[in-house]
Design an enzyme around this catalytic site. Structure first.
Site, PDB file in Angstrom:
ATOM      1  CD  GLN A  88      -2.848  -1.028   2.453  1.00 44.92           C
ATOM      2  OE1 GLN A  88      -2.748  -1.316   3.214  1.00 44.92           O
ATOM      3  NE2 GLN A  88      -3.883  -0.237   2.051  1.00 44.92           N
ATOM      4  CB  CYS A 107      -8.915  -1.247   1.881  1.00 44.36           C
ATOM      5  SG  CYS A 107      -7.724  -1.161   1.666  1.00 44.36           S
ATOM      6  CG  HIS A 114      -7.834  -5.572   4.824  1.00 39.34           C
ATOM      7  ND1 HIS A 114      -9.100  -5.220   4.457  1.00 39.34           N
ATOM      8  CD2 HIS A 114      -7.148  -5.125   3.974  1.00 39.34           C
ATOM      9  CE1 HIS A 114      -9.175  -4.021   3.880  1.00 39.34           C
ATOM     10  NE2 HIS A 114      -7.819  -4.134   3.449  1.00 39.34           N
ATOM     11  CD  GLU A 115      -3.618  -4.209   6.769  1.00 34.79           C
ATOM     12  OE1 GLU A 115      -2.891  -4.259   5.711  1.00 34.79           O
ATOM     13  OE2 GLU A 115      -4.703  -3.608   7.235  1.00 34.79           O
ATOM     14  CG  HIS A 137      -3.308  -5.012   1.149  1.00 39.21           C
ATOM     15  ND1 HIS A 137      -3.682  -4.417   0.058  1.00 39.21           N
ATOM     16  CD2 HIS A 137      -4.103  -4.696   2.651  1.00 39.21           C
ATOM     17  CE1 HIS A 137      -4.862  -3.624   0.547  1.00 39.21           C
ATOM     18  NE2 HIS A 137      -5.267  -3.921   1.690  1.00 39.21           N
TER      19      HIS A 137
HETATM   20 NI    NI Z   1      -6.450  -1.814   3.201  1.00 40.21          NI
END
Ligand code: NI
Length: 172
Positions: free
Chosen positions: A51, A93, A135-136, A139
């Site tokens: 991210q 997010c 969720h992480e 990624h």
């Molecule tokens: Ni996220």
């Protein structure tokens, strides 16, 4: 420490499988510190290295409720060892601004990762923290929460997201 620029969907770095981190050197420690600062500044409850444009397996998260003391976790090469149960809670997010949607996740997960000292940590997470880990870690495996939606919901997301992005451009 520095606040890093958060990449937004459809940035290609968000759609790459991140690399294992072979060694926890000063570069990784600095990146982790900057990610922590960026997460708290956003504010957000979790952030993965892709991210901020770095395709490596590093996540930070802090799911402590507002007003309670911080429960910061910095996880290098995290993996989900087991998962149990189900939940369906709304997610958002930092890389998908202004879009929220419920996602099917495991209720409880066991995770294993290295801390910044290189020690192996194994821990259990449930509820909101279990969502954050899933969720992480997604990624790192080129998945956004919107990739977990049904194809119909995903096409609805795309239409809505284009509008959100156009509105943001007009505001700039
Ligand atoms: Ni996220």
């Amino acid at each position: 420490m520095a606040i890093l620029t958060i990449r937004h969907y459809p940035d290609p770095v968000l759609q790459q499988v991140a690399q294992q981190i072979p060694e926890i050197d000063e570069t990784i420690k600095t990146l982790a510190q900057n990610m922590v600062e960026t997460m708290y500044a956003a504010p957000g409850v979790g952030l993965a290295a892709p991210q901020v444009g770095i395709s490596q397996r590093l996540i930070v998260l802090d799911c402590s409720p507002k007003g309670e003391s911080a429960q910061l976790i910095i996880a290098v090469n995290p993996e989900i060892v087991s998962r149990e149960g189900e939940q369906f809670e709304e997610e958002g997010c930092l890389s998908v601004p202004e879009y929220y949607c419920p996602v099917h996740r495991a209720q409880r997960v066991s995770v294993r990762f290295l801390d910044l000292q290189g020690l192996t940590v194994e821990m259990e997470a449930e509820g909101f923290q279990a969502v954050a880990f899933q969720h992480e870690i997604d990624h790192l495996d080129d998945l956004l929460f919107v990739d977990r939606l049904s194809s119909l919901k995903k096409s609805m997301f795309r239409k809505k997201y284009i509008k959100i992005m156009q509105q943001q451009e007009q505001q700039l």
